[in-house]
Design a protein around this motif. Structure first.
Motif: not given
Length: 269
Positions: A27-36, A64-66, A86-89
């Motif tokens: 998830f955090d590898l994707s621009p638009g998700h994490e901030i770079f 849905a804080s991811g 709700w996603a443990d990972p």
């Protein structure tokens, strides 16, 4: 329990949960998700301040804080933040990130459509890229209204990821051609082909399968009891600061999408 019974009990919401659990690893590898970049972080801060102001110790719920990206933005601005996912990972990565950054954000297991949080508890409820996944948005919005304090504010950041305009289609084709030819920066992989097919399948069955248009979302919010509903489509600064993470045509395609923020309030009394 038989296989037939298990399949019958495994519904769309279970599929969504499983999909995002698997996506957590990348998830955090994707621009638009994490901030770079700090420039992008500052752009997000300005968007949040525009609609919520500074935190000043007020309580915020990030739904849905991811991995906690938006939770950290709210924490930066002085909110007391609870992240619900709700996603443990996802939660494992969010908690690890908070420990590394020495943040006091509370991350808890919870369902964004049925939070189990107290009535009239939060000054702000925030979510990013959640609404398009909702199975029952009317019920979810009523739930978010319930947990807000009277006069509290909801901030939604989302988009229509189904309908495309002519510019977006053109830029996407040019981006794909340039990547195949080895002339343009490749997209960050977002999962296997099977995961991409799962994503398409889920999208075809959620409430907004035809696209989460801002006016439609705003109308459902009003019917749920929210007031002072305002749509903000000026996300240009965020798009500009994200653009260096993609090739030029990919960045232009994203800029052409129908993306927006919606602010709405719970009546003061």
């Amino acid at each position: 329990m038989s296989d037939v019974t298990e399949r019958r009990n495994y519904n769309l919401r279970d599929e969504i949960k499983a999909y995002w659990s698997e996506r957590a690893a990348t998830f955090d590898l994707s621009p638009g998700h994490e901030i770079f970049s700090e420039e992008e972080r500052a752009a997000w801060h300005r968007l949040i301040r525009r609609h919520l102001g500074d935190g000043e110790g007020r309580m915020a719920l990030d739904l849905a804080s991811g991995t906690g990206v938006v939770s950290h933005l709210l924490d930066d601005l002085g909110f007391r933040v609870t992240g619900l996912d709700w996603a443990d990972p996802m939660l494992e990565r969010a908690r690890s990130k908070a420990r590394e950054r020495r943040r006091t954000i509370s991350f808890r297991m919870g369902d964004a459509e049925n939070t189990m949080e107290p009535d009239d508890h939060y000054d702000a409820v925030v979510n990013r890229h959640l609404v398009w996944t909702l199975v029952d948005p009317a019920a979810a919005f009523a739930e978010w209204l319930r947990v807000l304090k009277p006069g509290g504010t909801l901030l939604i950041v989302d988009g229509d990821f189904v309908n495309t305009n002519a510019l977006e289609r053109l830029f996407s084709k040019l981006s794909a051609w340039g990547q195949r030819a080895g002339l343009l920066k490749a997209d960050t992989p977002s999962g296997s082909r099977q995961m991409m097919e799962t994503h398409k399948s889920i999208l075809s069955r959620v409430h907004f399968s035809q696209g989460a248009r801002a006016e439609t979302v705003a109308d459902i919010l009003r019917k749920a009891g929210f007031v002072d509903v305002e749509i903000d489509t000026d996300l240009r600064e965020i798009h500009r600061t994200q653009a260096p993470n993609w090739n030029v045509f990919k960045a232009l395609a994203r800029k052409s999408q129908h993306r927006y923020a919606i602010r709405a309030s719970k009546p003061a009394s």
